[in-house]
Enzyme design. Sequence first.
Site, PDB file in Angstrom:
ATOM      1  N   HIS A  46       0.821  -1.207   0.000  1.00 26.15           N
ATOM      2  CA  HIS A  46       0.000   0.000   0.000  1.00 26.15           C
ATOM      3  C   HIS A  46       0.854   1.256   0.000  1.00 26.15           C
ATOM      4  CE1 HIS A  46      -3.098  -2.908   1.398  1.00 26.15           C
ATOM      5  NE2 HIS A  46      -3.706  -2.287   0.426  1.00 26.15           N
ATOM      6  N   CYS A  76      -0.327  -8.179   0.036  1.00 25.91           N
ATOM      7  CA  CYS A  76      -1.616  -8.201  -0.665  1.00 25.91           C
ATOM      8  C   CYS A  76      -1.323  -8.201  -2.163  1.00 25.91           C
ATOM      9  CB  CYS A  76      -2.427  -6.965  -0.234  1.00 25.91           C
ATOM     10  SG  CYS A  76      -4.157  -7.012  -0.747  1.00 25.91           S
TER      11      CYS A  76
HETATM   12  N1  GLN Z   1      -6.293 -11.794  -5.024  1.00 27.28           N
HETATM   13  C1  GLN Z   1      -6.556 -10.410  -4.741  1.00 27.28           C
HETATM   14  C2  GLN Z   1      -5.446  -9.569  -5.354  1.00 27.28           C
HETATM   15  O1  GLN Z   1      -4.350 -10.036  -5.410  1.00 27.28           O
HETATM   16  C3  GLN Z   1      -6.635 -10.139  -3.262  1.00 27.28           C
HETATM   17  C4  GLN Z   1      -6.943  -8.711  -2.967  1.00 27.28           C
HETATM   18  C5  GLN Z   1      -7.256  -8.395  -1.505  1.00 27.28           C
HETATM   19  O2  GLN Z   1      -7.005  -9.117  -0.616  1.00 27.28           O
HETATM   20  N2  GLN Z   1      -7.835  -7.279  -1.256  1.00 27.28           N
HETATM   21  O3  GLN Z   1      -5.652  -8.441  -5.757  1.00 27.28           O
HETATM   22 ZN    ZN Z   2      -5.192  -8.371   0.602  1.00 27.52          ZN
END
Ligand code: GLN
Ligand code: ZN
Length: 769
Positions: A705, A737
Amino acid sequence: MSTLPFSNRSRPVTHLLGYPRMGEGRALKWALERHWRGDSSAETLESVAADIRGESLRSQLTSGIDRPATGDFSFYDGMADLALLFGQAPARFGDLPNTLDSLFALTRGVETAGEKLAPLAMKKWFNSNYHYLAPELDAGRPFRVDAARFLEPIREAVAECPGVKPVLIGPLTFLWLSRGADAPDRLARSAELADAYAAVLAALAALGIEWVQIDEPVLGLDLPPEWRAAFEPTYHRLKTPGLKLLLATYFGELDGQVALAAGLPVDGLHLDATTNVDLSTVVDRLPSFKVLSVGIIDGRSIWRADPERLLDRLEPIHRQLGDRLWLAPSCSLLHLPLDARHETHLPEALADNLSFARQKLDELVLLARGLSEGREAIAGEISAAKAARDRLDSLHGRRDPERRARIARALREEPVRQSPYPERAERQRQRIGLPLLPTTTIGSFPQTDEIRATRRAFKRDEIDQAEYERRMRDEIVEVVRFQESIGLDLLVHGEPERNDMVEYFGEQLEGYAFTRQGWVQSYGSRCVKPPIIWGDVARPSAMTVEWSRHAQSLTDRPVKGMLTGPVTLLFWSFVRDDLTREEVAYQIADALRDEVRDLADAGIAAIQVDEPAFREGLPLRRRDWPDYLDWAVRAFRHATAVAPDDCQVHTHMCYSEFNDIIESIAALDADVITIETTRSNMQLLDAFADFDYPNEIGPGIYDIHSPLVPSEDEMVARLRLALEKVPAERLWVNPDCGLKTRGWPEVRTALAAMVSAARRLRGELQDQS
Ligand code: GLN
Ligand code: ZN
């Protein structure tokens, strides 16, 4: 309690707790992103924001709202604003003045003189999908007031409408949600903080403000006794000559804390009436000089209100309270899209039943009229609302009794995998053969301008299906090649075909509808466009299998299929209000179960079912937790239990704390869980370590992020920390993520460094053994 003669009906004051900040066409988003890229000045950004605020005020005034909300606008997030308002940037940032640049530093992180300053941690705002930034309080840093940036927009608003009501998040909510060195005894600072608030309130009084709304949503939580006890003294310190305070609570139920809230030294109380709160108990407890604001319109529901039903609830307390009754939506309208009038493409029976922020204003004013002029005066609107709802109920697809019965039958049995985890793990190891500390990613790769352009062109019929698929397949080839080139172990296809992890599935499921402009702020400039679940959910055909099959055909390494889980598909949608969430979750889970089966049949050896919303679904009151956790776990297991033993089921969750739900996390029985742990410096892993979490874990070591690229050394350090908490045989290496919001250059560097970090530690571990 005196009762007013019925003929003498007063018109309740209408007001708002807050309004969407993004503006028409997400103007703020574009302005912010231009500014961050260096393509536009701060002045340009400020002027876009002033336009949005002006438009918000005018919408409220035109609809006839008596006390429009002001001061709720933010360039990123209101909690981060408050941190700066009270001089609470963490020490690592030095002494930050309350400016826009400071706000962006605090919320996005900065790199100065080669040093990286991590931004504040992001958390979910109670049980909503809005993210706030958690202020870090420094024991040694006194609160000080730096209010110009807060007061200026309010001064503008007062000039246009003297009756505006500024909104402030309250001191106890601010403290509760803050963290930092002195987190355990941050309550000790409540008196000092209250004095800082009092200074801000005095400045508001000097502007000629009459009412200020102070939000204390923590009153809807199970508060420890010492926190409850802090309210009374804190609010005594907030008393400001010439100023009236409306204490606002929302989301949670006040029960057990009604007397506390009603008795505080303020002039009015707002509560969320969409909960089961018994309004008359509150009225009975309320001192007779106080205003009661009833949050009668659901501020998080997109559905048109039924004025008759709401009047049934309001009329008795209106008779009791007379002009001490105020009406409002239950919470800030921040959680809703701006205006449903854009959604002309939807079936009329559906479109007619939508009510976004602008429509809520009209509904509110209508209810006030219904109370002051009597139901007869709004009979036309009442029957129109009823007729609209009837048309929705008879829409084809709204109810499929056969499907409902089949799902109910299937769920009578507890959904379980064939074998317990240790046996599955063995079979999976034989089938996919991963090294120690296997590396993987969370699914998405950068969504480039090119990918977005292709998707747009396809939506607009500028390219045909074949051309669209060809381009997406090419993208997948690139992503797979890249992952092979840096040596990742478990690959993904990169999700180029997905605009959004919920929308993508919703578009292929029955029972979902999509808005054109239904954007809701998630954090900063990020918005989501939640789909609408209006009918029974079903999966007419496979949704992801061809993409996964294609990716797997390109490589000898295993490719992970990628699905969004039932709880997330539910919570990140606007859900119909005529079924329980549990029932809808099972319908979705049943559709996903077919998808899991199809992926497994297509030879996919690992399937990730993302549940980032799992924790956010938790009810605010603990007594409601077991019920939720029971159905949420059951829904996940219903979806995944069909995976054969040698098919590895992954799940992924971000922005979550796991301490108090770790048992349920374990009950999901996923073979691997990946979580977001970078910003907490692996602290979130403690829950897993303390519980002896039995399955595999991938704690994120790359904060996606933030635009900062972590070095190999930093990631090695994080992995070492993780190894103190998770045995090497069950530890995975991955980012926090998905990478969709990042650019390729940073992702290339960061992932290559991540793989090297894993290899370095793998080497060390093997040397040791
Ligand atoms: N598989 C999703 C991605 O990689 C997971 C996103 C999330 O957890 N918000 O974008
Ligand atoms: Zn995520």
